[in-house]
Design a protein around this motif. Structure first.
Motif, mmCIF file in Angstrom:
data_model
loop_
_atom_site.group_PDB
_atom_site.id
_atom_site.type_symbol
_atom_site.label_atom_id
_atom_site.label_comp_id
_atom_site.label_asym_id
_atom_site.label_seq_id
_atom_site.Cartn_x
_atom_site.Cartn_y
_atom_site.Cartn_z
ATOM 1 N N ASP A 209 0.726 -1.239 -0.069
ATOM 2 C CA ASP A 209 0.004 -0.029 0.010
ATOM 3 C C ASP A 209 0.795 1.447 0.026
ATOM 4 O O ASP A 209 0.237 2.447 -0.110
ATOM 5 N N VAL A 210 1.979 1.257 0.136
ATOM 6 C CA VAL A 210 2.978 2.346 0.381
ATOM 7 C C VAL A 210 3.091 3.091 -0.824
ATOM 8 O O VAL A 210 2.731 4.349 -1.128
ATOM 9 N N LEU A 211 3.367 2.395 -2.189
ATOM 10 C CA LEU A 211 3.433 3.206 -3.110
ATOM 11 C C LEU A 211 2.093 3.660 -3.688
ATOM 12 O O LEU A 211 2.312 4.928 -4.077
ATOM 13 N N PRO A 212 0.974 3.258 -3.644
ATOM 14 C CA PRO A 212 -0.136 3.971 -4.136
ATOM 15 C C PRO A 212 -0.439 5.095 -3.034
ATOM 16 O O PRO A 212 -0.951 6.232 -3.285
ATOM 17 N N THR A 213 -0.248 5.045 -1.873
ATOM 18 C CA THR A 213 -0.513 6.022 -0.749
ATOM 19 C C THR A 213 0.488 7.330 -1.372
ATOM 20 O O THR A 213 0.312 8.294 -1.072
ATOM 21 N N LEU A 214 2.020 7.068 -1.600
ATOM 22 C CA LEU A 214 2.839 8.093 -1.752
ATOM 23 C C LEU A 214 2.372 8.948 -3.051
ATOM 24 O O LEU A 214 2.481 9.961 -3.163
ATOM 25 N N LEU A 215 1.837 7.926 -4.387
ATOM 26 C CA LEU A 215 1.411 8.682 -5.253
ATOM 27 C C LEU A 215 0.247 9.712 -4.902
ATOM 28 O O LEU A 215 -0.080 10.498 -5.539
ATOM 29 N N ASP A 216 -0.713 9.043 -4.097
ATOM 30 C CA ASP A 216 -1.901 9.843 -3.610
ATOM 31 C C ASP A 216 -1.456 11.061 -2.813
ATOM 32 O O ASP A 216 -2.024 12.184 -3.118
ATOM 33 N N MET A 217 -0.423 10.943 -2.108
ATOM 34 C CA MET A 217 0.134 12.253 -1.307
ATOM 35 C C MET A 217 0.681 12.984 -2.417
ATOM 36 O O MET A 217 0.814 14.429 -2.400
ATOM 37 N N GLY A 218 1.253 12.523 -3.557
ATOM 38 C CA GLY A 218 1.659 13.379 -4.751
ATOM 39 C C GLY A 218 0.790 13.899 -5.583
ATOM 40 O O GLY A 218 0.922 14.599 -6.699
ATOM 41 N N GLN A 219 -0.556 13.926 -5.110
ATOM 42 C CA GLN A 219 -1.754 14.328 -6.001
ATOM 43 C C GLN A 219 -1.571 13.725 -7.447
ATOM 44 O O GLN A 219 -2.238 14.460 -8.492
ATOM 45 N N GLU A 220 -1.483 12.635 -7.574
ATOM 46 C CA GLU A 220 -1.612 11.803 -8.674
ATOM 47 C C GLU A 220 -2.892 11.908 -9.255
ATOM 48 O O GLU A 220 -4.000 11.527 -8.547
ATOM 49 N N THR A 221 -3.242 12.029 -10.675
ATOM 50 C CA THR A 221 -4.544 12.039 -11.158
ATOM 51 C C THR A 221 -4.850 11.150 -12.339
ATOM 52 O O THR A 221 -5.831 10.622 -12.624
ATOM 53 N N ASN A 222 -3.823 10.664 -13.019
ATOM 54 C CA ASN A 222 -3.679 9.833 -13.980
ATOM 55 C C ASN A 222 -3.367 8.212 -13.381
ATOM 56 O O ASN A 222 -2.488 7.662 -13.508
ATOM 57 N N TRP A 223 -4.623 7.747 -12.878
ATOM 58 C CA TRP A 223 -4.328 6.414 -12.212
ATOM 59 C C TRP A 223 -4.561 5.057 -13.353
ATOM 60 O O TRP A 223 -4.258 3.983 -12.494
ATOM 61 N N ASP A 224 -4.815 5.412 -14.440
ATOM 62 C CA ASP A 224 -4.807 4.503 -15.535
ATOM 63 C C ASP A 224 -3.357 3.725 -15.645
ATOM 64 O O ASP A 224 -3.280 2.540 -15.996
ATOM 65 N N ARG A 225 -2.223 4.568 -15.316
ATOM 66 C CA ARG A 225 -1.124 4.079 -15.464
ATOM 67 C C ARG A 225 -0.596 2.932 -14.312
ATOM 68 O O ARG A 225 0.596 2.761 -14.169
ATOM 69 N N HIS A 226 -1.719 3.060 -13.369
ATOM 70 C CA HIS A 226 -1.188 2.146 -12.145
ATOM 71 C C HIS A 226 -1.752 1.112 -11.879
ATOM 72 O O HIS A 226 -2.115 0.452 -10.827
ATOM 73 N N VAL A 227 -2.694 0.453 -12.915
ATOM 74 C CA VAL A 227 -3.639 -0.667 -12.976
ATOM 75 C C VAL A 227 -2.966 -1.749 -12.229
ATOM 76 O O VAL A 227 -3.650 -2.754 -11.845
ATOM 77 N N GLY A 228 -1.772 -1.987 -12.379
ATOM 78 C CA GLY A 228 -1.096 -3.315 -12.010
ATOM 79 C C GLY A 228 -0.675 -3.252 -10.533
ATOM 80 O O GLY A 228 -0.200 -4.392 -9.838
#
Length: 576
Positions: A383-402
């Motif tokens: 869960d750490v990587l998606p949490t960090l991306l969320d902290m970084g305000q990622e909006t293009n989550w299509d590239r994280h489907v895996g």
């Protein structure tokens, strides 16, 4: 500022719509997560004013967080890629990520295994990002200090190597790892007391140097109000990883009267589960004459190392706040790659699915994060990587489907930018998984954690690991925190449900077989051509007391596992 790896500096960055919050990422090695939970018994044994007290009062503490694989390289590669160990095939400390995302082979991999093998592995390892590349794409300046230990060509750059440690390949081909399923029941490590020293004047100088480098980088930062680029500062220590070394300064932080003496089941080794007895023997904790004083000496030394880690990482935070940065503009994240058995279940090191080994710290503080919040929802290092991306305000989550994990930012009360399928919700009936395929364990192991239950099953590839002998464990962690009562026979329905959860995610039999076959391929390539005398010499150096009976067992193992290999010409992940 400190040099960044070339591969990071070349990544495209996103245009920012307002400054993103900074992220200070603090990491230790071998920190038992229960020591960071204020409500756990283990937390009473040592003073941790920063990692436990400050983060618990000023942030959110995810007190039921688990590793995906309890060893350095498998855990760190899983956390940094957001993938399970079987997805990226980083089975052990001898095998990290063989290449960067652009296909650059890792120098450490090439030096040990050669270009052809590393290229083959790189094609098989299923990952599309790391923490570092993901945040760089969001416009973060990524700065790395201390232990990384994932490979991925990060340390190919000599400037990065100057400030970081651990290539992600350790010693390369390792005889103890590749022959683990031969079930040679001999010690492979020093005795716990041989690893324990209480009067070392200058302990862990490499970690002090890492902290000093982080502080030096912080000193070069502009004041918070003038800093236009968000930063990700990674500061990672090796302590409290064994060997157990400390001195009076840190021992003074330990409350000896609060240290619990672990309960060891009777009947070792005959009445023990064969997986556990193998692990205790391999870790050289098999001797029968440990006194209470000797066990407590190891335990208090470990806790003293936890206190030293707390002091060191607090220095990094204090340096940052002295420059005007704080929880209003910076996320503070703390994790560890795995825990430490610390003489529980007659073990040291990690490698086990028991709580001391698999349960780890995960705490965050910062913009919008609830203060004084203790989350008991099950979480994982994936869960750490998606949490960090969320902290970084990622909006293009299509590239994280895996990704195998989800963001926990919403659980912490902060604003989440992730779509619903990437977010852990408070009432989600979540199951957490772990697996292990490396040394000090003779066969693969799998954990499913759900509700109060922990289910542990084992790989059955090869006759020695028959399902009739390597039976599963079912533990109620809430009612039996010492994990001494196996309820599998009484709660068969729960066993079936959790086994079904595991098989919905992966095929444990196939993965166990794949990992063992790869071990054997490495054995054949690097050790199989040795003359018998030379091979025996190496085996005796790796297994204390290795004898003719053990060599006969090894030969039978080699014959049996050879029969499980695919026919000549079949696809393989190993280059012979």
């Amino acid at each position: 500022m400190a040099p960044i790896a070339i591969f990071l500096s070349l990544l495209p960055t996103c245009a920012l719509s307002g400054k993103r919050p900074n992220i200070l990422f603090l990491m230790t090695d071998s920190m038992d997560g229960r020591v960071i939970d204020p409500q756990a018994t283990q937390a009473q044994a040592v003073e941790l004013p920063f990692l436990r007290d400050f983060l618990s009062s000023e942030g959110t503490n995810f007190v039921r967080t688990y590793v995906n694989s309890p060893q350095c390289v498998p855990s760190r590669t899983s956390m940094c890629t957001g993938r399970r160990t079987d997805q990226i095939q980083t089975w052990s400390n001898e095998k990290g990520l063989a290449a960067s995302l652009d296909g650059t082979l890792d120098d450490g991999c090439v030096s040990f295994y050669g270009k052809d093998q590393c290229a083959s592995w790189a094609k098989q390892q299923n990952y599309s990002e790391t923490i570092f590349t993901g945040l760089a794409k969001l416009g973060y300046g990524v700065n790395l200090y201390g232990k990384i230990d994932i490979g991925a060509a990060i340390m190919n750059d000599k400037k990065v190597r100057a400030t970081t440690a651990a290539l992600g390949w350790h010693t390369g081909p390792n005889l103890q790892i590749v022959t683990r399923s031969a079930d040679i029941r001999r010690p492979t490590k020093q005795r716990p007391l041989e690893l324990t020293k209480e009067n070392v004047d200058h302990v862990h100088p490499e970690d002090w140097q890492t902290v000093e480098r982080c502080q030096e980088w912080i000193q070069k930062l502009p004041p918070a109000e003038q800093n236009a680029e968000p930063f990700f500062l990674y500061c990672s220590l090796d302590i409290p990883h064994p060997a157990f070394k400390t001195n009076a300064t840190w021992l003074a932080k330990v409350k000896e009267d609060k240290i619990e003496l672990p309960q060891w089941p009777q009947g070792f080794p005959q009445s023990w589960h064969p997986y556990d007895s193998y692990m205790s023997i391999s870790k050289h904790v098999e001797e029968m004459n440990y006194t209470t004083e000797e066990i407590m000496k190891v335990r208090k030394t470990y806790y003293a190392m936890c206190a030293e880690a707390d002091y060191l990482l607090n220095r990094v935070w204090l340096s940052l706040t002295a420059k005007g940065y704080g929880l209003n503009n910076t996320f503070l994240v703390y994790v560890s790659d795995h825990g430490e058995m610390n003489m529980e279940h007659r073990q040291i090191w990690k490698n086990s699915m028991y709580e001391a080994s698999t349960r780890v710290p995960f705490a965050i503080a910062g913009p919008g994060v609830a203060k004084g919040h203790r989350v008991t929802q099950l979480t994982s290092l994936v869960d750490v990587l998606p949490t960090l991306l969320d902290m970084g305000q990622e909006t293009n989550w299509d590239r994280h489907v895996g990704l195998a994990g989800k963001s926990v930012l919403q659980l912490a009360g902060a604003t989440s930018f992730a779509p619903a399928q990437f977010v852990v919700t408070p009432q989600e009936p979540r199951a957490i998984f772990a697996q292990y395929h490396s040394n000090m364990a003779n066969t693969g192991s799998y954990m499913v954690r759900k509700g109060p239950w922990k289910y542990i099953s084992f790989g059955h590839t090869l006759a020695a690991f028959s399902p009739k002998v390597y039976t599963p464990l079912l533990l109620n962690v809430d009612e039996d925190p010492s994990e001494l009562q196996n309820l599998a026979a009484q709660r068969g329905q729960i066993v079936e449900q959790l086994e079904a959860e595991l098989r919905m995610l992966l095929d444990p039999s196939e993965i166990d077989s794949r990992a063992k076959r790869e071990d054997f391929h490495i054995y054949k390539r690097f050790f199989g051509s040795l003359c018998q005398d030379e091979l025996r010499k190496k085996l005796k150096a790796n297994y204390q007391g290795f004898d003719d009976g053990d060599f006969e067992k090894l030969q039978k193992w080699a014959k049996e596992i050879s029969a499980t290999l695919p026919p000549e010409g079949s696809p393989t992940t190993f280059v012979v």
